[in-house]
Every structure is written in structure tokens, then in C-alpha cells.
Design an enzyme around this catalytic site. Sequence first.
Site, PDB file in Angstrom:
ATOM      1  N   SER A  30       4.771  -3.886  -4.166  1.00 30.98           N
ATOM      2  CA  SER A  30       4.530  -4.183  -5.573  1.00 30.98           C
ATOM      3  C   SER A  30       4.703  -5.668  -5.895  1.00 30.98           C
ATOM      4  O   SER A  30       3.979  -6.509  -5.376  1.00 30.98           O
ATOM      5  CB  SER A  30       5.445  -3.306  -6.435  1.00 30.98           C
ATOM      6  OG  SER A  30       5.098  -3.363  -7.789  1.00 30.98           O
ATOM      7  N   ASP A  81      -0.174  -2.391 -10.595  1.00 23.19           N
ATOM      8  CA  ASP A  81       0.315  -1.367 -11.526  1.00 23.19           C
ATOM      9  C   ASP A  81       1.134  -1.958 -12.664  1.00 23.19           C
ATOM     10  O   ASP A  81       1.623  -1.225 -13.520  1.00 23.19           O
ATOM     11  CB  ASP A  81       1.087  -0.260 -10.803  1.00 23.19           C
ATOM     12  CG  ASP A  81       2.412  -0.712 -10.203  1.00 23.19           C
ATOM     13  OD1 ASP A  81       2.711  -1.929 -10.261  1.00 23.19           O
ATOM     14  OD2 ASP A  81       3.141   0.135  -9.662  1.00 23.19           O
TER      15      ASP A  81
END
EC number: 5.4.2.10
Length: 445
Positions: free
Chosen positions: A101, A244
Site C-alpha cells: 500500500s 485504495d
Amino acid sequence: MSKKYFGTDGIRGRVGEYPITPDFMLKLGWAAGMAFRKMGACKVLVGKDTRISGYMFESALEAGLTSAGADVMLLGPMPTPAIAYLSRTFQAEAGIVISASHNPHDDNGIKFFSGKGTKLPDELELMIEELLDTPMTVVESSKIGKVSRINDASGRYIEFCKSSVPTGTSFSGLRIVIDCAHGATYKVAPSVFRELGAEVVVLSAQPNGLNINDNCGSTHMGQLQAAVLSEHADLGIAFDGDGDRVLMVDHTGAIVDGDELLYIIARDLHERGKLQGGVVGTLMSNLGLELALADLGIPFVRANVGDRYVIAELLERNWLVGGENSGHVVCFNHTTTGDAIIAALQVLMALKTRNEGLAQTRQALRKCPQVLINVRFGGGESPLEHPAVKEASARVTQAMAGRGRVLLRKSGTEPLVRVMVEGEDESQVRGYAEELAKLVTEVSA
């Protein structure tokens, strides 16, 4: 039953340090394949972000999955929410994302999605962990899985993102800067916004395997702020390494965080009669968000920090919209998980509907001063359990007399204690936060 490997968002750590090693990934692929095969014929999608270690772990997972008899479909570098979407459209048993991430390139990790595009249920994660502790056995030769590559994955996802706004929508006349963090959105994000008519200036879309999240993207907003001003853009959009999380910058260069984006999306749905219930935030959501939603008559609840907890709360209540101030925004009316590109598109649609700029629209939410200090600690007992820390936290909470909040919590992904204090007076809030952070540091020594 507690989990040995799975954290709040899959498995994550430093590359080369257990369990983020090729041999563990081989075994993990096998264990996952064995668990998924218990559901019948097994097809698993595998995607990744742009870290150099992704190639190594992709090969290891592929070998493990096929040795368990699972067929593997390789997507290449794709945003995490794209794997969730494609897992559904390909009717796969599961999707796997190789990513850490927003972390730097020397970290990596694994996230799993079910065939419905949701996070794996706890019982399936526990089954995988149990299999990890058993000897690895290869299926007979005729049942070894096959591997294929999906060459049109990017195009499929681009069209899906575009479908989240009404047919015929055009952002013509809108000048935006997007920062792709040298990450998984580097191909798809520019195409989505350009194909919808916007004039797009692109930053940090030249991944080399080592520069993901390196002074760019949603965790380092300075580059985007400067570019929005120098390019005379209407706004800027920053993604994290796996696509995201999203944060924005208005035309003045001011950062617009996840709480504000969540409010803009929720208010737009509410005004169009499409909100369906309320909004889910987290323990870290600004008090101002809660108050602004209350003014509109919109219910608001707080989940634990982490998008999986936001999603669980949304599912339980059958609500549509939730998110975190870090930029995870979930729009269940369009997708099954946090999706940065789709969230950004919903914000642009809200601005278009109101015929307002981002700087004007964000004024409706007045945030309370909030100070967050991250304190790193080593192993051993959590400093949050120390009596002095508990006493100080209670004292500060009492001193603010219901006009503020104190939140001390351990990070689910890093050896950090997050010290957050929120209230009406910024200097007072900062003083309390620094006092508590100093105490946590002292008891951690």
C-alpha cells in the site's frame, strides 16, 4: 482464535524478513490454493503494485498455487480495488494482491479478496494459517494448475471506473493534476480522467520498482500542492501506491483529506435521495465530520481503524458510504472495497452537480483541531497498558469536559503507537498530544 500471520490488512512486513520471504510466499500460495480448492474448482487472480519485489513474490505465489491445483490468472501491476472487481467479473474463487500500500519499496505484503470482491472471512484466513503449519504436498501431475496472463485487465478496469458516473458525463474544462505515487494507478488513472474529458497533468507515473511512494502520492502531498499552483489547476488528486487511498488538493493548494471527501460524497447522495442510511467513519474521523453530518440529519457511526472494519460496519447496517481520514473511501453503490479512482470520480460529480469548486464545497465541513503524533516502540508489552499512560489519558479526557477526544492506539501494520487528541482549541490540543506522546516515548524506552 488469534491469527499468527494475518494482520488488519493481510500480511505485511520488510522484504527478506520472515514472513515476507520467497519461501514463505511459496508455502502461502500452496496453503491458500488448498483452502480455496475446498470450495470446488479453483481459479485465483494475482495482481501487484510496482515494487521490484513483486516479481519475486508473484512467481513464488504462482508456484505455490499451481502446486495445490489452482489455476492462476496474472494481472500485472493493477490497483488493489481492480483485483477486487476483476475477481468478481472473472468468477474467480479469490484474488490476491502483492502490495504494501502506502509503505516504501522495501516493504511488501499480501492481501486476499474473496470471489465476491470482499476481504476474506476470518475462518478462511484461519484455515490458511492452519495449512501453513502442515507439510506441503503437491497434487498429482495431471491436476497441477495452469497459468495465464490477462492482457486486457487495465482496459476492463478503466471502463468499470468510468461506469461509476452517469453515461455521457464530461469533465471537459476541468484541469486537474494527478499524482500516481509511481504506483499501481500509473497507467489506469490518467486514462480514466482523460477519457472523461478532463485536462490532466500527471505526476509520479514512472515506476522503477524502487520509487513507489517516495516523496510522492497521498503520503507526501507537497509535490502535488506545488503542481496545482504552478499549473493553475482546478484541483489535484493524490493516490497511494496501490490505489485504495485518495486525498485531494483544492486550487489554493490546501489539502482536502478523507473526512472532507467522505462528507462531499455523502452530502451529494443525501441531496439526491440515494444515501441509504448513514455514514461509517472510524475512531480517527474528525469530530467536525460527525457534527456536519448531524446538521444534515445523517447518522454517523465510528468503526475501528482499518478499511476492513469500515466495510464490516457498512455491511452490517446495509449502508453505502464510509471511510477514513487517511483517504480510504468506500462507495458500496459502485464497488465492494475502498477504491481511490472511483471515490475521486464521485467527488468530481458532486462538484459538477453543485457547480462549485473544491475549495468552496469543502467549507461546509468545519474540522475541529486534531493533532496526531506517531511514536515508534520496540517489542515487549504495549505502552498503552502502562498505568501512567492510562492515568494521563483519563486526566486529559476529563480536562476537555466533553468538548474533545483522546485516542491512543497501536498501528495494525507498523510498530507505532498513534497518539491523537482532538478539541476546539488548537494550542491546547497540541499541548495535550505532545504531553501524551512524550509519556508514551518514556515508558517505551
